[in-house]
Design a protein around this motif. Structure first.
Motif, mmCIF file in Angstrom:
data_model
loop_
_atom_site.group_PDB
_atom_site.id
_atom_site.type_symbol
_atom_site.label_atom_id
_atom_site.label_comp_id
_atom_site.label_asym_id
_atom_site.label_seq_id
_atom_site.Cartn_x
_atom_site.Cartn_y
_atom_site.Cartn_z
ATOM 1 N N THR A 87 0.830 -1.202 0.000
ATOM 2 C CA THR A 87 0.000 0.000 0.000
ATOM 3 C C THR A 87 0.866 1.254 0.000
ATOM 4 O O THR A 87 0.636 2.182 -0.779
ATOM 5 C CB THR A 87 -0.935 0.004 1.224
ATOM 6 O OG1 THR A 87 -1.722 -1.179 1.207
ATOM 7 C CG2 THR A 87 -1.821 1.223 1.229
ATOM 8 N N GLY A 88 1.863 1.290 0.870
ATOM 9 C CA GLY A 88 2.772 2.437 0.920
ATOM 10 C C GLY A 88 3.555 2.598 -0.372
ATOM 11 O O GLY A 88 3.741 3.713 -0.866
ATOM 12 N N SER A 89 3.999 1.486 -0.935
ATOM 13 C CA SER A 89 4.748 1.547 -2.191
ATOM 14 C C SER A 89 3.878 2.080 -3.328
ATOM 15 O O SER A 89 4.336 2.874 -4.153
ATOM 16 C CB SER A 89 5.274 0.157 -2.561
ATOM 17 O OG SER A 89 6.120 -0.333 -1.550
ATOM 18 N N ALA A 90 2.611 1.652 -3.359
ATOM 19 C CA ALA A 90 1.701 2.134 -4.405
ATOM 20 C C ALA A 90 1.440 3.630 -4.246
ATOM 21 O O ALA A 90 1.404 4.367 -5.240
ATOM 22 C CB ALA A 90 0.390 1.358 -4.355
ATOM 23 N N LEU A 91 1.266 4.099 -3.009
ATOM 24 C CA LEU A 91 1.049 5.526 -2.791
ATOM 25 C C LEU A 91 2.253 6.350 -3.238
ATOM 26 O O LEU A 91 2.103 7.408 -3.851
ATOM 27 C CB LEU A 91 0.729 5.798 -1.319
ATOM 28 C CG LEU A 91 -0.669 5.429 -0.851
ATOM 29 C CD1 LEU A 91 -0.768 5.573 0.661
ATOM 30 C CD2 LEU A 91 -1.705 6.282 -1.532
ATOM 31 N N VAL A 92 3.456 5.871 -2.923
ATOM 32 C CA VAL A 92 4.662 6.585 -3.350
ATOM 33 C C VAL A 92 4.748 6.601 -4.872
ATOM 34 O O VAL A 92 5.066 7.633 -5.477
ATOM 35 C CB VAL A 92 5.925 5.954 -2.720
ATOM 36 C CG1 VAL A 92 7.182 6.524 -3.334
ATOM 37 C CG2 VAL A 92 5.933 6.180 -1.214
#
Length: 126
Positions: A30-35
């Motif tokens: 999730t964090g990687s997709a947001l970045v």
């Protein structure tokens, strides 16, 4: 996830490591997709406010990554250093957003545009 909670309750604090790895499996992508979405928005958007929004999305992804990758504290308690870093980052992000909105508003007052000129157009004007 429910099995991990059951294992943690039955084995005590030793089962928390299973919860930590289960949390990483959700929060890390999730964090990687947001970045990634924030970075793409910064590169592809032409409007100043859309770039600012993309910057905030990217920052939120970094906060989620910090949350997912934080080391477990002593005895399975949440690490207060990671929480303090995330909270400080949120405060700084709010201040940076306010500065960005003010700069975008001033740019609009001076030029009447909400989009930045392309690099090629700016180079020809010089």
């Amino acid at each position: 996830m429910i099995e991990a909670w059951g294992a943690a309750l039955s084995t005590g604090w030793e089962g928390v490591s299973g919860l930590w790895s289960a949390g990483v499996s959700v929060w890390l992508p999730t964090g990687s997709a947001l970045v990634l979405f924030g970075l793409l928005g910064m590169l592809l958007a032409s409007s100043i406010l859309r770039k600012l929004l993309a910057f905030n999305v990217m920052g939120s992804g970094i906060f989620v990554l910090l949350l997912a990758l934080r080391p477990p504290g002593p005895s399975g308690v949440a690490d207060p250093v990671a929480q303090a870093l995330i909270l400080t980052g949120i405060v700084i992000a709010i201040a940076a957003t306010a500065l960005g909105v003010r700069l975008a508003r001033r740019y609009f007052e001076l030029t009447g545009q909400t989009e930045l000129p392309e690099d090629r157009d700016a180079a020809r004007d010089d």
